[in-house]
Design an enzyme around this catalytic site. Structure first.
Site, PDB file in Angstrom:
ATOM      1  N   TYR A  48      24.693  56.459  44.478  1.00 37.65           N
ATOM      2  CA  TYR A  48      25.991  55.879  44.813  1.00 37.65           C
ATOM      3  C   TYR A  48      26.811  55.683  43.544  1.00 37.65           C
ATOM      4  CZ  TYR A  48      29.389  52.286  46.109  1.00 37.65           C
ATOM      5  OH  TYR A  48      30.543  51.569  46.299  1.00 37.65           O
ATOM      6  N   ASP A  63      36.373  44.981  38.457  1.00 36.52           N
ATOM      7  CA  ASP A  63      36.811  45.867  39.539  1.00 36.52           C
ATOM      8  C   ASP A  63      37.947  45.206  40.302  1.00 36.52           C
ATOM      9  OD1 ASP A  63      36.985  47.784  41.512  1.00 36.52           O
ATOM     10  OD2 ASP A  63      35.166  47.156  42.560  1.00 36.52           O
ATOM     11  N   ASP A  92      37.779  53.473  46.769  1.00 33.98           N
ATOM     12  CA  ASP A  92      38.678  52.320  46.849  1.00 33.98           C
ATOM     13  C   ASP A  92      39.498  52.341  48.151  1.00 33.98           C
ATOM     14  OD1 ASP A  92      37.798  51.207  44.436  1.00 33.98           O
ATOM     15  OD2 ASP A  92      39.083  52.534  43.280  1.00 33.98           O
ATOM     16  N   CYS A 127      36.936  43.838  43.965  1.00 32.55           N
ATOM     17  CA  CYS A 127      35.538  43.972  44.377  1.00 32.55           C
ATOM     18  C   CYS A 127      35.326  43.216  45.675  1.00 32.55           C
ATOM     19  CB  CYS A 127      34.634  43.413  43.281  1.00 32.55           C
ATOM     20  SG  CYS A 127      32.938  43.106  43.806  1.00 32.55           S
ATOM     21  N   GLU A 192      31.804  44.989  54.950  1.00 31.22           N
ATOM     22  CA  GLU A 192      31.547  44.431  53.634  1.00 31.22           C
ATOM     23  C   GLU A 192      31.413  42.921  53.657  1.00 31.22           C
ATOM     24  OE1 GLU A 192      30.303  44.498  50.910  1.00 31.22           O
ATOM     25  OE2 GLU A 192      31.668  45.168  49.329  1.00 31.22           O
ATOM     26  N   ASN A 215      25.597  46.934  51.962  1.00 30.36           N
ATOM     27  CA  ASN A 215      25.812  46.762  50.533  1.00 30.36           C
ATOM     28  C   ASN A 215      24.941  45.612  50.028  1.00 30.36           C
ATOM     29  OD1 ASN A 215      26.762  46.753  47.926  1.00 30.36           O
ATOM     30  ND2 ASN A 215      28.789  45.960  48.424  1.00 30.36           N
TER      31      ASN A 215
END
Length: 309
Positions: A48, A63, A92, A127, A192, A215
Site C-alpha cells: 500500500y 498529511d 486522496d 489524514c 474510514e 485501515n
C-alpha cells in the site's frame, strides 16, 4: 535479467485475482521504493502506498493535502516499478471534480498501480485520523466514483471508495454514503476511522458480499483489532499504512543518537545490515550481470583502439 531491473506490468489483474480468490489481502504501507521492496521481501501479496508516509518522506510534513497529484503519482510509479506485487495507492480526493478524477485514474494506471482509493473529503484533505475533516456532498462523491470507474482503461483496475463521514456525520450516514458509492460502481468500500470493534462489525454487516478495506491505522482512532478477527468479520483488504514509516524513524533516531554520543555508529553496526547484504538486496548483482551482458567489446573483438586517437 532485465525484468529484474525493470519490473513488468499486470498488477491490476493480479490484485483483481486476489480479490476474487476470497483470501484476506494484507498490504503493509510503503512510503518509498525501498520500503516497498522490504514489504515484498517479507512475502506480502500486495503493498500500500501511503499518502501519510509519502507526505512525511517527500516533504517532511503532515498529511494535510500539501502534495499534488503529480507528486503522488510519481512516488506511486517508482514504487510500482521496483516490485512485482500489486500496488494499492492513496489518491486522496481524486484531486478535484470528476474531470480531475478522470485524469487522476489515467495517471495512476499509467504509473503501473493496481488500484487506488479516493475519498469524500473537501480539499485540502487531512489524514483520516486527524480532527477537523470536512466532507463533500455524497452526490458529488458518487459522481467522482462513476467518473473513476468509467475512466479506467484496464477493467481490472480496482477503484476503492473511501468515506470519511464517520467522524463528521456519524456511522449510519457513513454507511449510507458507502452504499451510494457502491451503486456508483466502486469495487471496494473503505469506511474510514471506525472507533470500536462493534462499528467495524456493523460496517461488514451492512455490505454482505462486498469487499471492504480496513485501515489498521497505527495509533489512530480505530482500535487495534487482531488479524484473525478482521478475517473472521470478512474484511478483504487490510492495510497497515505507517508501520514501516514509524519503524524507520525509530531506527534512524537510534543510530543518530549513537553517532552524536560516540562520534561514530560503530557500536550500532551489529544491529544493521552489512554494506554487502544491503547492496545485494537492492539489486547490485543484477546490475553487474547486466553490465557484463551488454558491455561493449574491447579491441580484441573489433572495437576501437584508443592508441589511434
Amino acid at each position: 535479467m532485465t525484468a529484474r531491473l525493470t519490473r513488468g506490468g499486470g498488477g491490476a489483474a493480479r490484485l483483481r485475482a486476489l480479490l476474487e480468490s476470497g483470501q484476506t489481502i494484507v498490504a503493509p504501507g510503503a512510503f518509498d521504493p525501498l520500503a516497498a521492496r522490504l514489504v515484498e521481501e517479507a512475502g506480502f501479496p500486495a503493498v500500500y502506498m501511503t499518502g501519510f508516509g509519502t507526505s512525511a518522506a517527500l516533504l517532511g510534513r503532515p498529511d494535510v493535502g500539501l502534495l499534488t497529484m503529480t507528486e503522488m503519482v510519481d512516488n506511486a510509479g517508482r514504487i510500482a516499478a521496483c516490485v512485482d506485487i500489486p500496488v494499492i495507492a492513496d489518491a486522496d480526493t481524486g484531486y478535484g471534480n470528476p474531470l480531475n478524477v478522470i485524469r487522476t485514474v489515467g495517471a495512476y494506471e499509467a504509473a503501473g498501480v493496481a488500484g487506488i482509493h479516493i475519498e469524500d473529503q473537501v480539499a485540502p484533505k487531512k489524514c483520516g485520523h486527524m480532527e477537523g475533516k470536512i466532507v463533500i456532498p455524497a452526490e458529488e462523491m458518487a459522481a467522482k466514483v462513476r467518473a473513476a470507474v468509467e475512466a479506467r482503461t484496464q477493467p481490472e483496475f480496482v477503484i476503492i471508495a473511501r468515506t470519511d463521514a464517520r467522524a463528521v456525520e456519524g456511522l449510519e450516514r457513513a454507511l449510507d454514503r458507502a452504499r451510494m458509492y457502491r451503486e456508483a460502481g466502486a469495487d471496494v468500500l473503505f469506511i474510514e476511522a471506525v472507533v470500536t470493534e462493534a462499528e467495524a462489525e456493523e460496517a461488514v454487516r451492512a455490505f454482505p458480499g462486498v469487499p471492504l478495506l480496513f485501515n489498521w491505522a497505527e495509533g489512530g482512532k480505530t482500535p487495534p483489532i487482531g488479524l484473525d478477527r478482521l478475517t473472521e468479520l470478512g474484511y478483504r483488504i487490510i492495510i497497515f499504512p505507517i508501520s514501516t514509516l514509524l519503524a524507520a524513524t525509530a531506527a534512524m533516531r537510534r543510530v543518530l543518537r549513537e553517532i552524536a554520543a560516540a562520534g561514530t555508529p560503530a557500536a550500532a553496526m551489529r544491529e544493521l545490515p552489512t554494506f554487502g547484504e544491503f547492496v545485494d538486496f537492492i539489486g547490485l548483482p543484477q546490475v553487474r550481470e547486466a553490465e557484463q551482458r551488454y558491455a561493449a567489446p574491447g579491441p580484441e573483438f573489433g572495437g576501437s583502439d584508443d592508441s589511434d586517437v
